[in-house]
Design a protein around this motif. Structure first.
Motif, PDB file in Angstrom:
ATOM      1  N   HIS A 189      32.338  40.135  44.883  1.00  0.00           N
ATOM      2  CA  HIS A 189      33.351  41.182  44.982  1.00  0.00           C
ATOM      3  C   HIS A 189      33.414  41.929  43.644  1.00  0.00           C
ATOM      4  O   HIS A 189      33.356  41.282  42.593  1.00  0.00           O
ATOM      5  CB  HIS A 189      34.711  40.548  45.308  1.00  0.00           C
ATOM      6  CG  HIS A 189      35.735  41.525  45.775  1.00  0.00           C
ATOM      7  ND1 HIS A 189      36.350  42.413  44.919  1.00  0.00           N
ATOM      8  CD2 HIS A 189      36.235  41.781  47.008  1.00  0.00           C
ATOM      9  CE1 HIS A 189      37.197  43.166  45.609  1.00  0.00           C
ATOM     10  NE2 HIS A 189      37.151  42.795  46.882  1.00  0.00           N
ATOM     11  N   PRO A 190      33.556  43.252  43.673  1.00  0.00           N
ATOM     12  CA  PRO A 190      33.608  43.987  42.393  1.00  0.00           C
ATOM     13  C   PRO A 190      34.786  43.601  41.504  1.00  0.00           C
ATOM     14  O   PRO A 190      34.737  43.815  40.290  1.00  0.00           O
ATOM     15  CB  PRO A 190      33.695  45.460  42.823  1.00  0.00           C
ATOM     16  CG  PRO A 190      33.967  45.447  44.291  1.00  0.00           C
ATOM     17  CD  PRO A 190      33.507  44.136  44.831  1.00  0.00           C
ATOM     18  N   ASP A 191      35.844  42.996  42.071  1.00  0.00           N
ATOM     19  CA  ASP A 191      36.959  42.502  41.236  1.00  0.00           C
ATOM     20  C   ASP A 191      36.725  41.062  40.793  1.00  0.00           C
ATOM     21  O   ASP A 191      37.618  40.430  40.218  1.00  0.00           O
ATOM     22  CB  ASP A 191      38.284  42.526  42.018  1.00  0.00           C
ATOM     23  CG  ASP A 191      38.733  43.934  42.336  1.00  0.00           C
ATOM     24  OD1 ASP A 191      38.196  44.874  41.722  1.00  0.00           O
ATOM     25  OD2 ASP A 191      39.607  44.095  43.204  1.00  0.00           O
ATOM     26  N   GLY A 192      35.581  40.483  41.124  1.00  0.00           N
ATOM     27  CA  GLY A 192      35.331  39.069  40.844  1.00  0.00           C
ATOM     28  C   GLY A 192      35.772  38.223  42.030  1.00  0.00           C
ATOM     29  O   GLY A 192      36.193  38.750  43.074  1.00  0.00           O
ATOM     30  N   SER A 193      35.712  36.893  41.846  1.00  0.00           N
ATOM     31  CA  SER A 193      35.986  35.983  42.973  1.00  0.00           C
ATOM     32  C   SER A 193      37.396  36.108  43.518  1.00  0.00           C
ATOM     33  O   SER A 193      37.672  35.729  44.654  1.00  0.00           O
ATOM     34  CB  SER A 193      35.725  34.538  42.540  1.00  0.00           C
ATOM     35  OG  SER A 193      34.364  34.405  42.226  1.00  0.00           O
ATOM     36  N   ILE A 194      38.316  36.633  42.711  1.00  0.00           N
ATOM     37  CA  ILE A 194      39.696  36.798  43.196  1.00  0.00           C
ATOM     38  C   ILE A 194      39.772  37.853  44.307  1.00  0.00           C
ATOM     39  O   ILE A 194      40.699  37.825  45.129  1.00  0.00           O
ATOM     40  CB  ILE A 194      40.643  37.191  42.035  1.00  0.00           C
ATOM     41  CG1 ILE A 194      42.104  37.006  42.451  1.00  0.00           C
ATOM     42  CG2 ILE A 194      40.399  38.614  41.565  1.00  0.00           C
ATOM     43  CD1 ILE A 194      43.110  37.243  41.324  1.00  0.00           C
ATOM     44  N   GLY A 195      38.800  38.782  44.351  1.00  0.00           N
ATOM     45  CA  GLY A 195      38.892  39.952  45.221  1.00  0.00           C
ATOM     46  C   GLY A 195      39.260  39.655  46.670  1.00  0.00           C
ATOM     47  O   GLY A 195      40.271  40.164  47.180  1.00  0.00           O
ATOM     48  N   PRO A 196      38.470  38.816  47.387  1.00  0.00           N
ATOM     49  CA  PRO A 196      38.803  38.551  48.786  1.00  0.00           C
ATOM     50  C   PRO A 196      40.176  37.899  48.944  1.00  0.00           C
ATOM     51  O   PRO A 196      40.921  38.215  49.882  1.00  0.00           O
ATOM     52  CB  PRO A 196      37.694  37.590  49.244  1.00  0.00           C
ATOM     53  CG  PRO A 196      36.573  37.808  48.289  1.00  0.00           C
ATOM     54  CD  PRO A 196      37.196  38.188  46.993  1.00  0.00           C
ATOM     55  N   GLU A 320      31.052  46.764  37.998  1.00  0.00           N
ATOM     56  CA  GLU A 320      32.470  46.920  37.612  1.00  0.00           C
ATOM     57  C   GLU A 320      32.981  45.699  36.847  1.00  0.00           C
ATOM     58  O   GLU A 320      34.054  45.747  36.239  1.00  0.00           O
ATOM     59  CB  GLU A 320      33.352  47.063  38.864  1.00  0.00           C
ATOM     60  CG  GLU A 320      33.067  48.277  39.724  1.00  0.00           C
ATOM     61  CD  GLU A 320      32.019  48.033  40.803  1.00  0.00           C
ATOM     62  OE1 GLU A 320      31.199  47.089  40.646  1.00  0.00           O
ATOM     63  OE2 GLU A 320      31.998  48.787  41.775  1.00  0.00           O
ATOM     64  N   MET A 321      32.240  44.586  36.897  1.00  0.00           N
ATOM     65  CA  MET A 321      32.730  43.363  36.258  1.00  0.00           C
ATOM     66  C   MET A 321      32.542  43.363  34.737  1.00  0.00           C
ATOM     67  O   MET A 321      32.948  42.412  34.061  1.00  0.00           O
ATOM     68  CB  MET A 321      32.060  42.131  36.888  1.00  0.00           C
ATOM     69  CG  MET A 321      32.502  41.910  38.330  1.00  0.00           C
ATOM     70  SD  MET A 321      31.777  40.431  39.069  1.00  0.00           S
ATOM     71  CE  MET A 321      32.664  39.121  38.224  1.00  0.00           C
ATOM     72  N   ALA A 322      31.902  44.389  34.215  1.00  0.00           N
ATOM     73  CA  ALA A 322      31.703  44.462  32.747  1.00  0.00           C
ATOM     74  C   ALA A 322      31.921  45.896  32.291  1.00  0.00           C
ATOM     75  O   ALA A 322      31.775  46.830  33.083  1.00  0.00           O
ATOM     76  CB  ALA A 322      30.291  43.997  32.399  1.00  0.00           C
ATOM     77  N   PRO A 323      32.254  46.094  31.017  1.00  0.00           N
ATOM     78  CA  PRO A 323      32.363  47.463  30.504  1.00  0.00           C
ATOM     79  C   PRO A 323      31.000  48.165  30.610  1.00  0.00           C
ATOM     80  O   PRO A 323      29.958  47.490  30.642  1.00  0.00           O
ATOM     81  CB  PRO A 323      32.753  47.257  29.035  1.00  0.00           C
ATOM     82  CG  PRO A 323      33.254  45.856  28.941  1.00  0.00           C
ATOM     83  CD  PRO A 323      32.551  45.079  29.995  1.00  0.00           C
TER      84      PRO A 323
END
Ligand code: FAD
Length: 442
Positions: A189-196, A320-323
């Motif tokens: 997920h583009p927000d990381g594992s928290i996304g779903p 999106e997970m990094a600058p």
């Protein structure tokens, strides 16, 4: 009037303790089935060990890196009507052989190997002698085999079960890999594992569920028949009591008995649960570089290493997970021993030595964190696969979900999600609709 409103505000059909994968799944399903549900989480975020924190512009996962998008997870999100929002890497799983990454879900292995493994499972279910006998560890089975096979097996049991081959029953490994769609599609997920899990939490709240973050449950309360009837929760610096008809705990079986207090449980039960507990460990180095350090685009498993079991290139699929201009990676190992005390410095050193070898340029990479997931509170797995405790407890309306209470042959977040589905199906049978406070959706 005010007292009646307050009582209703603090009265629920179901209380779910903990917003990890199992707790989120239980809360979403209970809410969907019409239970007035309260989900309480001690931390400031949902997802538990499948969550993400922001660090200097990087999205660093707290445990899980990838999520199975089919199977139990896919079923949950489809049932609740929420999109997981994940992206499938161009090569989700690969095995590093020499300098090459061999895809496991496509190419020769994906099209021929995986169906053959599933066929072996089908045959073993008909001809039981083909299946390893339960009770014998994989380590025992591999005795006398070559170092490559033993090294590869260690890394596979590390990646899938957070355990060494000597910890896991060969039958559970066989059943895991030979079940239908064993290695289904994985996504990030583009927000990381928290996304779903955040998407599921949003739907839960929008459809009437109550989610309290930063609100640890400190104890459960009981009626004169010995059934759980409520809980004490710390919220906004105050202790408050809530009432409920059923409790689903995602805190782990040991934490659950501690919340009950031994005196509310049948003699010997709490001690038995504590004696069964054998949480395992994983160590992850989260690192970033302005250089591309690998051509991998998903998760790579390794053949024999000192310790490194698998690594992931997260920004290949989710930049999106990094600058901008940065690449984000994670490399994970199972220490030795995987269960019980180990020397953290030595184990981190061995993992870093492997990363130096497998990721040329690692020495100059920026280390974002070294996460040691171990012990009762934040383990890699609360139970070695095959040694989970039952979802039911001696208290008829108290259940466990999560990775201490999974079904045989399951793993990862999907095993936790499955445990929640089974618990909610049971609760729905045992607590008829007319006995509930409200029906929010369905
Ligand atoms: C390093 C690592 C890598 C992994 N990689 C993967 C992977 O890539 N893919 C995969 O599918 N799985 C992976 N896993 C496994 C997976 O992350 C876990 O099995 C799963 O997330 C555990 O979920 P759970 O339901 O047991 O809940 P947990 O994650 O244990 O969450 C429980 C929640 O309950 C809360 N809580 C506890 N006590 C209380 C209380 N008293 N009151 C209120 N709240 C409380 C906690 O704060 C926590 O948020 C990995 C695990 C680790 C550690």
């Amino acid at each position: 009037m005010a007292q009646a409103a307050e009582e209703r505000d603090n009265s629920f059909d179901a209380l779910v303790i903990g917003a990890g994968a199992g707790g989120m799944a239980a809360a979403a399903r209970l809410n969907k089935a019409g239970f007035r549900t309260l989900l309480v989480e001690a931390r400031d975020r949902v997802g538990g060990r499948a969550s993400t924190v922001e660090q200097d512009g990087f999205l660093v996962n707290t445990g899980a890196l990838i999520i199975e998008t089919g199977g139990e997870n896919g079923r949950l999100f489809a049932d609740v009507g929420v999109s997981m929002g994940t992206r499938v890497p161009s090569q989700p799983l690969a095995l590093r052989v020499g300098k090459r990454d061999v895809p496991l879900l496509s190419g020769v292995i994906g099209t021929l190997g995986m169906p053959l493994i599933a066929l072996a499972g089908l045959a073993a279910r008909r001809f039981i002698r083909l299946r390893p006998k339960p009770g014998e560890s994989l380590g025992r089975k591999l005795e006398g085999r070559g170092p490559y096979l033993r090294g590869l097996s260690r890394n596979i049991t590390s990646a899938v079960f957070a355990a060494e081959p000597s910890d896991v029953d060969a039958a559970v490994v066989f059943d895991y890999f030979t079940k239908p769609k064993a290695l289904d599609t994985f996504g990030l997920h583009p927000d990381g594992s928290i996304g779903p899990w955040r998407a599921l939490a949003d739907r839960f709240e929008h459809t009437g569920g109550a989610l309290w973050l930063n609100s640890p449950v400190t104890r459960l309360t009981f009626d004169s028949d010995g059934r759980v009837n409520g809980a004490v929760v710390q919220r906004n610096g105050e202790e408050m009591e809530i009432s409920t008809r059923v409790v689903v705990s995602n805190a782990g079986p040991v934490a659950t008995v501690n919340l009950c207090g031994d005196e509310h449980l049948p003699a010997g039960y709490a001690q038995w649960v504590r004696s069964q507990s054998a949480p395992s460990a994983l160590i992850t180095v989260n690192f970033a570089s302005e250089q591309l350090l690998t051509r991998a685009t998903g998760v790579v498993f390794f053949g024999p290493t000192r310790r490194l079991a698998y690594a992931a290139h997260l920004t290949a699929t989710c930049p999106e997970m990094a600058p901008p201009g940065w690449y984000l990676y994670a490399g994970t190992s199972t220490p030795h021993p995987a269960v019980g005390a180990f020397d953290v410095d030595t184990e981190v050193g061995l993992l870093k030595a492997d990363l130096t070898e497998k990721f040329p340029g690692f020495e100059s990479a920026r280390i974002l964190s070294v996460q040691v997931c171990a012990g009762e509170e934040w383990p890699a797995q609360r139970a070695i696969a095959g040694r989970d405790l039952p979802q039911t407890t001696p208290i008829a309306n108290l259940f466990n979900v999560g990775d201490g209470a999974r079904e045989w042959g399951s793993g990862g977040q999907s095993g936790c999600v499955q445990s929640a589905r089974l618990v909610v199906e049971r609760i729905a049978r045992e607590l008829p609709r007319h006995d509930r406070l409200s029906s929010s959706s369905d």
